[in-house]
Structure formats: structure tokens, C-alpha cells
Motif scaffolding. Sequence first.
Motif, mmCIF file in Angstrom:
data_model
loop_
_atom_site.group_PDB
_atom_site.id
_atom_site.type_symbol
_atom_site.label_atom_id
_atom_site.label_comp_id
_atom_site.label_asym_id
_atom_site.label_seq_id
_atom_site.Cartn_x
_atom_site.Cartn_y
_atom_site.Cartn_z
ATOM 1 N N GLY A 11 0.838 -1.206 0.000
ATOM 2 C CA GLY A 11 0.000 0.000 0.000
ATOM 3 C C GLY A 11 0.871 1.254 0.000
ATOM 4 O O GLY A 11 1.836 1.335 0.738
ATOM 5 N N ASP A 91 -8.340 -3.888 2.338
ATOM 6 C CA ASP A 91 -7.427 -2.752 2.461
ATOM 7 C C ASP A 91 -7.527 -1.846 1.235
ATOM 8 O O ASP A 91 -7.874 -2.302 0.141
ATOM 9 C CB ASP A 91 -5.987 -3.253 2.622
ATOM 10 C CG ASP A 91 -5.574 -3.357 4.083
ATOM 11 O OD1 ASP A 91 -5.988 -2.489 4.876
ATOM 12 O OD2 ASP A 91 -4.837 -4.298 4.429
ATOM 13 N N VAL A 92 -7.187 -0.589 1.459
ATOM 14 C CA VAL A 92 -7.282 0.406 0.384
ATOM 15 C C VAL A 92 -6.506 -0.043 -0.855
ATOM 16 O O VAL A 92 -6.983 0.107 -1.988
ATOM 17 C CB VAL A 92 -6.755 1.773 0.885
ATOM 18 C CG1 VAL A 92 -6.643 2.758 -0.259
ATOM 19 C CG2 VAL A 92 -7.677 2.332 1.964
ATOM 20 N N ASP A 93 -5.315 -0.614 -0.630
ATOM 21 C CA ASP A 93 -4.496 -0.992 -1.792
ATOM 22 C C ASP A 93 -5.120 -2.122 -2.603
ATOM 23 O O ASP A 93 -4.690 -2.374 -3.724
ATOM 24 C CB ASP A 93 -3.051 -1.345 -1.379
ATOM 25 C CG ASP A 93 -2.952 -2.444 -0.317
ATOM 26 O OD1 ASP A 93 -3.982 -2.810 0.265
ATOM 27 O OD2 ASP A 93 -1.823 -2.919 -0.075
ATOM 28 N N LEU A 169 -6.939 -1.734 7.746
ATOM 29 C CA LEU A 169 -6.491 -0.612 8.584
ATOM 30 C C LEU A 169 -7.597 0.420 8.814
ATOM 31 O O LEU A 169 -7.854 0.855 9.928
ATOM 32 C CB LEU A 169 -5.277 0.042 7.911
ATOM 33 C CG LEU A 169 -4.689 1.290 8.524
ATOM 34 C CD1 LEU A 169 -4.221 1.024 9.947
ATOM 35 C CD2 LEU A 169 -3.516 1.798 7.684
ATOM 36 N N MET A 249 1.011 -4.306 11.900
ATOM 37 C CA MET A 249 0.341 -4.070 10.613
ATOM 38 C C MET A 249 -0.212 -5.371 10.004
ATOM 39 O O MET A 249 -0.806 -5.348 8.924
ATOM 40 C CB MET A 249 1.315 -3.418 9.629
ATOM 41 C CG MET A 249 1.788 -2.037 10.083
ATOM 42 S SD MET A 249 2.680 -1.132 8.792
ATOM 43 C CE MET A 249 4.111 -2.133 8.559
ATOM 44 N N HIS A 251 1.722 -8.128 9.204
ATOM 45 C CA HIS A 251 2.648 -8.707 8.225
ATOM 46 C C HIS A 251 3.848 -9.336 8.914
ATOM 47 O O HIS A 251 4.475 -8.693 9.761
ATOM 48 C CB HIS A 251 3.159 -7.623 7.264
ATOM 49 C CG HIS A 251 2.081 -6.959 6.476
ATOM 50 N ND1 HIS A 251 1.422 -7.591 5.435
ATOM 51 C CD2 HIS A 251 1.522 -5.734 6.580
ATOM 52 C CE1 HIS A 251 0.507 -6.758 4.931
ATOM 53 N NE2 HIS A 251 0.537 -5.625 5.619
ATOM 54 N N HIS A 276 3.902 -7.389 -2.741
ATOM 55 C CA HIS A 276 3.394 -6.487 -1.690
ATOM 56 C C HIS A 276 4.572 -6.027 -0.820
ATOM 57 O O HIS A 276 4.666 -6.349 0.360
ATOM 58 C CB HIS A 276 2.311 -7.180 -0.862
ATOM 59 C CG HIS A 276 1.560 -6.272 0.090
ATOM 60 N ND1 HIS A 276 2.091 -5.834 1.279
ATOM 61 C CD2 HIS A 276 0.332 -5.720 0.023
ATOM 62 C CE1 HIS A 276 1.220 -5.069 1.908
ATOM 63 N NE2 HIS A 276 0.138 -4.979 1.157
HETATM 64 C C1 MLT Z 1 -1.408 -3.240 4.614
HETATM 65 O O1 MLT Z 1 -1.199 -4.141 3.802
HETATM 66 O O2 MLT Z 1 -0.870 -3.255 5.738
HETATM 67 C C2 MLT Z 1 -2.348 -2.163 4.241
HETATM 68 O O3 MLT Z 1 -2.450 -2.057 2.863
HETATM 69 C C3 MLT Z 1 -2.055 -0.885 4.900
HETATM 70 C C4 MLT Z 1 -2.775 0.284 4.320
HETATM 71 O O4 MLT Z 1 -3.981 0.231 4.070
HETATM 72 O O5 MLT Z 1 -2.108 1.293 4.063
#
Ligand code: MLT
Length: 310
Positions: A11, A91-93, A169, A249, A251, A276
Motif C-alpha cells: 500500500g 485494504d485500500v491498496d 487498517l 500491521m 505482516h 506487496h
Molecule cells: C497493509 O497491507 O498493511 C495495508 O495495505 C495498509 C494500508 O492500508 O495502508
Amino acid sequence: MRVRVLGSAAGGGYPQWNCNHPNSRRARDPNDAAAIQRTQSSIAVSNDGEHWFLFNASPDLRKQINDNDVLHPKADLRHSPIQGVVLTNADVDHIAGLLNLRESHPLRIYATGKVLDVLKANSVFSVLNPDFVERMPIKLDEPTELVGPDGTASGIHIVPFAVPGKVALWLEDKSKPVDTKAMGEDTVALEVKDDSGKTRFFYVPGCAEMPDWLAARLNGAPMVLFDGTLWRDDEMIISKVGVKTGHRMGHMSLSGEDGTIAAFEPLGVERKIFIHINTTNPVLLEDSPERATANAAGWQVSYDGMEIAL
Ligand code: MLT
Ligand code: MN
């Protein structure tokens, strides 16, 4: 089966818009061939080279379509090889790119009930005209064949399964502690197969840890595309660009005893590919010691436009 990496960055992309970390600065230098820019996390998959499904829809999707000729309109005045989109989280991405797919074009969106509920609760996504865009719930651990909007079977079968991760998030409840290793419909991985089941790979763009059952499931796989967000858990903190660890986060990191490289070492996965990847991760730099370490452990670092034939 063909896989085209549309976006290999996490992201924010590489470089992230407001990031002045040395990694990101290098990506802005057009003469720095070892620091190649990357768009946000997404792949396209096709079994026949003509009909393509996006796995996640990044905010960079418009550029990704323009940069990848396989996704260009080919027939008639309105056409797209894109048959649909499979979402692995909210998630936004991974969802914002859906907005690029407006204009009353027939598509199918595959996601878990929970992620579909997120789209439903945000009326901006109804720009994907429901008369043309069908939302298809996928169930954990249930094989589903991806089908185009005209009912054409793709020969691409997915098995979505929960992996440790957290809610998107922007959906975190600030009044409660966040379960960063939750198992459920928020974060899924996909096992992808052709009709025969012989051609197969795993797509795991977000994963918070590697429990034994997941290691066993990935063991011996012909190919795994895996979460490459951070090199080390405290990377954002020591880089002074953020306060969160990778674990916070959702991950796991590449390095360290409990890291991804170590976790995959005994698994005998034929092709291991990071995807990613965060703007701060030194593995992005082709001349970094971290890249050499990853390569020596048998990992490839994906890049935008990477084509994989299976
Ligand atoms: C993530 O993978 O941690 C998210 O995409 C974080 C985000 O939304 O910026
Ligand atoms: Mn992400």
C-alpha cells in the motif's frame, strides 16, 4: 496458466508519495537502475491468454491496465479482457482500484461475505453499476471456478482460505485492541489451480505469521507469491518513518528467525516470489545485501510487468 504481476509494491506504492526515505529517493532518480518504481499490489491471471481476472484492484489500476497490453480492449468500441476481480481483503491498496472499473461494464467481483459487506456499506462502490457487475460471495475452503460475466468458465479455480491477519487498517475499531493474527474472512490467501489441478500456485499477499498448518499447506508447492512487506519487524521505527511494527500491521517480515525466508527454508517450494513490498524494504534495491540474501535463499522479488507462465 499465465500470471502477470500488475503491482508489486505494498500500500502506497514505491516510492510512496510522501516518503523521503533513501529507498524512496532512489526510486525517484531516473538514472538509478537498481531502484525501479513499483505500483500497488495486484496480479492478473489467465488460463487462455485472452480472459483475465484481477486478484485485487489497486488504486494504480488505471496505469496498470495501460502498462499491460494483455489488459487492453481488443474488440468492439467497448471491450475489456478483464472478466472480474478477486479480493483477498478490504485494504485500500486492494479495493480502491475497483472505482477505475466503473462505466457500466460487465464484471464479476469475488470476495468473502465480510469483504462484500464492506463494499456494500460504502455506496461509492455502487458506481460499479449493479445491473452489470455481479458480486459473488466466496466461502472459506470451498473451491470456486472463476466465471466471466457472460457465464464463460475460465478454467481458473480458487480455494480461498483464512491466513493470520487483521481487519483492514481503515476499519480498525480504535476503542479496542486489534487482533493482528485473526483468522477469518478479513484476510484470505488463494490456492489457484487449472481444470486438471496439476498447474497450481498460491497467492498470499498478506500474512501475519507462519503456523505449522500453513507451512504444511505450502510445502512442496510449485509456486508461492508471498507477503514481502518489510525486511525487519521494526523497519518503520528504525527508519524513523513510522511507529508501527510489521506485526502490528499484520505482516510477518522477511528476515529473522521467525521471518518468511527462514520459514520457507524447509518447505521445498519450487518458485518463491515476494510481492506487496513496502517502500522502506531494502530488498527492493537490486544492489542491496538484503536482495542478495533473499536471492541466495531462492527468492525472487517481483516487479511490475513480471510475467510468469505455469
Ligand atoms: C497493509 O497491507 O498493511 C495495508 O495495505 C495498509 C494500508 O492500508 O495502508
Ligand atoms: Mn496492503
